[in-house]
Design an enzyme around this catalytic site. Structure first.
Site, PDB file in Angstrom:
ATOM      1  N   HIS A 160       0.836  -1.221   0.000  1.00  0.00           N
ATOM      2  CA  HIS A 160       0.000   0.000   0.000  1.00  0.00           C
ATOM      3  C   HIS A 160       0.864   1.262   0.000  1.00  0.00           C
ATOM      4  O   HIS A 160       0.436   2.306   0.474  1.00  0.00           O
ATOM      5  CB  HIS A 160      -0.946   0.035   1.208  1.00  0.00           C
ATOM      6  CG  HIS A 160      -1.692  -1.241   1.430  1.00  0.00           C
ATOM      7  ND1 HIS A 160      -2.954  -1.483   0.913  1.00  0.00           N
ATOM      8  CD2 HIS A 160      -1.340  -2.375   2.083  1.00  0.00           C
ATOM      9  CE1 HIS A 160      -3.341  -2.701   1.265  1.00  0.00           C
ATOM     10  NE2 HIS A 160      -2.370  -3.268   1.962  1.00  0.00           N
ATOM     11  N   SER A 281      14.623  21.939 -16.198  1.00  0.00           N
ATOM     12  CA  SER A 281      13.445  22.758 -16.472  1.00  0.00           C
ATOM     13  C   SER A 281      13.912  24.106 -16.991  1.00  0.00           C
ATOM     14  O   SER A 281      14.935  24.624 -16.554  1.00  0.00           O
ATOM     15  CB  SER A 281      12.659  22.944 -15.177  1.00  0.00           C
ATOM     16  OG  SER A 281      11.850  24.099 -15.270  1.00  0.00           O
ATOM     17  N   LYS A 287      15.660  22.051 -10.975  1.00  0.00           N
ATOM     18  CA  LYS A 287      15.014  20.795 -11.357  1.00  0.00           C
ATOM     19  C   LYS A 287      15.930  19.827 -12.092  1.00  0.00           C
ATOM     20  O   LYS A 287      16.730  20.218 -12.926  1.00  0.00           O
ATOM     21  CB  LYS A 287      13.809  21.068 -12.260  1.00  0.00           C
ATOM     22  CG  LYS A 287      12.631  21.720 -11.586  1.00  0.00           C
ATOM     23  CD  LYS A 287      11.952  20.843 -10.546  1.00  0.00           C
ATOM     24  CE  LYS A 287      11.192  19.687 -11.144  1.00  0.00           C
ATOM     25  NZ  LYS A 287      10.001  20.139 -11.848  1.00  0.00           N
ATOM     26  N   GLU A 294       9.765   8.433 -16.782  1.00  0.00           N
ATOM     27  CA  GLU A 294       8.437   9.033 -17.004  1.00  0.00           C
ATOM     28  C   GLU A 294       7.932   8.728 -18.409  1.00  0.00           C
ATOM     29  O   GLU A 294       6.768   8.396 -18.626  1.00  0.00           O
ATOM     30  CB  GLU A 294       8.495  10.547 -16.850  1.00  0.00           C
ATOM     31  CG  GLU A 294       8.627  11.031 -15.426  1.00  0.00           C
ATOM     32  CD  GLU A 294       8.756  12.543 -15.412  1.00  0.00           C
ATOM     33  OE1 GLU A 294       7.730  13.205 -15.209  1.00  0.00           O
ATOM     34  OE2 GLU A 294       9.865  13.059 -15.622  1.00  0.00           O
TER      35      GLU A 294
END
Ligand code: ARG
Length: 463
Positions: A160, A281, A287, A294
């Site tokens: 979980h 970024s 970043k 991804e």
């Protein structure tokens, strides 16, 4: 003759094809990608026709030489593809006739584009499957090396997404390895059904020429000629199966990706993805984005989509070939490209992953991950499991209140909850004690991880 738009089949037509319809029905823009397999299939077909006496050896030699020259021309980018000639098959055949004359027109004896295209796709998919199998092995090799290096590294195991029990990072990586082993087997299995030869089925019913299908199959290294001509030209189940195997592989890769994305975040901070697999970024200078995992996660969408396209394409088609089947190529090509790209990115990236051992360890300590070990300890001292569960629950509640993990409590503190607890409890409350105790096949003990790596190495070397 002037109103024919197509030399190959224009004979019975009384007006030229509508210009839009010609473009709409043509497939050459995408099926030219099959040129190599198309030529390979034609060479084998010509050899077979010569063997059975339908072509003379000289005609066969001319055809093979002509096709070889066309192949060179295509590879040099000098071939002129024509939409009016519809597809890769008629483009190459027309070029052959232009090059070697009348003999070129004999190549199509005892053959149809229906068995030709089915053969081309199977040859193509067989080659690509082999490349995919190699890339899966390369990714698995990287996982084995990393798992071995990280066999002793302790991290929290989750259910979980809540800290559950400590596991070793090597064990976690070997879970990925197992998934990929099944994917590998699925592609191997799928390859068996890809590797069946449609040639000889001709348009749908077979041919009146004395063909030798076993000979053609042997030349093309197919395991056997297809057993039924109607089925051979029409079904694309092998391509659907390939997309299904690809979807499962991508599904596994999304799970790996998701974990890498989480682990690379400041909140987890478990791994460092090398800079060369990330991007920055344009607005936020701090970043470093985990683009590769991804993107792999995102690319699963198109592969699942292609699986569904092909299932829908094939659904309800009456025997035998239908033009619907021309729509099989783009989804299939994109599936192949996507799977290969994802595997390549992962196989390159995995060996460069850096585990932040201290952070992983801290996280495992923080989440009361040895609670089950304390319960098992109490059971060994004669407490019933349900009572042990309750005792540990109370200890955890106390830990939350006082900000202490189980292993940080004094013996006296622990003994408030059960008198059977002795100083030896600290052996099980340590992370190392916890993971080492799960020392059976498939367990997380470092010892078992090293064994699993050994088994994995044997598996890879048997491929
Ligand atoms: N371009 C076609 C395809 O991709 C080749 C077979 C066409 N056969 C036919 N009878 N029109 O499926």
């Amino acid at each position: 003759m002037s109103n024919k738009t197509n030399q190959q089949w224009g004979g019975r037509f009384s007006e030229p094809t509508d210009a839009f319809v010609a473009r709409f029905t043509a497939s050459v823009d995408f099926d030219k990608r099959l040129y190599k397999q198309d030529i390979q299939g034609s060479v084998a077909h010509a050899r077979m026709l010569a063997k059975v006496g339908v072509l003379t050896q000289a005609e066969c030699d001319d055809i093979i030489r002509g096709l070889g020259e066309i192949r060179v021309q295509i590879e040099r980018g000098e071939f002129e593809w024509s939409v009016a000639l519809e597809d890769v098959h008629m483009n190459i055949e027309a070029a052959l006739t232009q090059r070697i004359g009348i003999t070129g027109k004999k190549l199509h004896t005892g053959r149809s584009r229906n068995d030709q295209v089915a053969t081309d796709i199977r040859l193509y998919l067989r080659d690509e499957t082999d490349l995919i199998l190699d890339e899966i092995s390369r990714l698995q090799q990287g996982l084995l090396d990393l798992a071995e290096r990280e066999a002793d590294t302790v991290m929290p195991g989750f259910t979980h997404l809540q800290t559950a029990q400590p596991v070793t990072f090597g064990h976690h990586l070997m879970a990925w390895f197992e998934m990929l082993s099944r994917d590998y087997e699925r592609f191997v299995d799928c390859r068996k059904r890809i590797n069946i030869m449609p040639l000889g089925a001709a348009a749908l019913a077979g041919t009146t020429y004395p063909i030798d299908r076993h000979y053609t199959a042997e030349l093309l290294q197919f395991s056997a000629p297809a057993g039924n001509s109607l089925d051979a030209v029409s079904d694309r189940d092998f391509a659907i199966e390939f997309c299904a195997a690809s979807s499962l592989l991508l599904m596994h890769m999304t799970r790996m990706s998701e974990e890498l994305v989480l682990w690379a975040s400041a909140q987890f901070n478990f791994v460092n993805l090398p800079d060369r697999f990330c991007t920055g970024s344009s607005i936020m200078p701090q970043k470093k984005n985990p683009d590769v995992p991804e993107l792999v996660r995102g690319k699963s969408g198109r592969v699942y989509g292609h699986l569904f396209s092909l299932l829908t394409l094939m659904k309800s088609q009456p025997l035998a070939y239908n033009k619907d089947n021309q729509e099989d190529k783009e989804p299939l090509f994109d599936t192949v490209d996507t799977v290969k790209g994802c595997l390549r990115a992962f196989a390159d990236m995995v060996p460069a992953l850096e585990a932040k051992k201290e952070v992983m360890r801290e996280a495992a300590i923080r989440g009361f991950s040895t609670a089950t070990d304390l319960a098992d300890y109490l059971v060994r001292k004669g407490v019933a499991f349900r009572d042990a569960h309750e005792i540990v629950g109370l200890s955890v509640a106390y830990g939350i209140k006082t900000g202490k993990d189980l292993g940080q409590m004094a013996l006296e503190e622990l003994r408030q909850f059960s008198e059977v607890i002795d100083a030896d409890v600290f052996d099980v409350l340590t992370l190392e004690g916890s993971v080492s105790a799960r020392d059976h096949i498939g367990g997380t003990a470092p010892n078992q991880v090293r064994k699993a790596v050994e088994v994995g190495r044997q598996l890879l070397s048997s491929r």
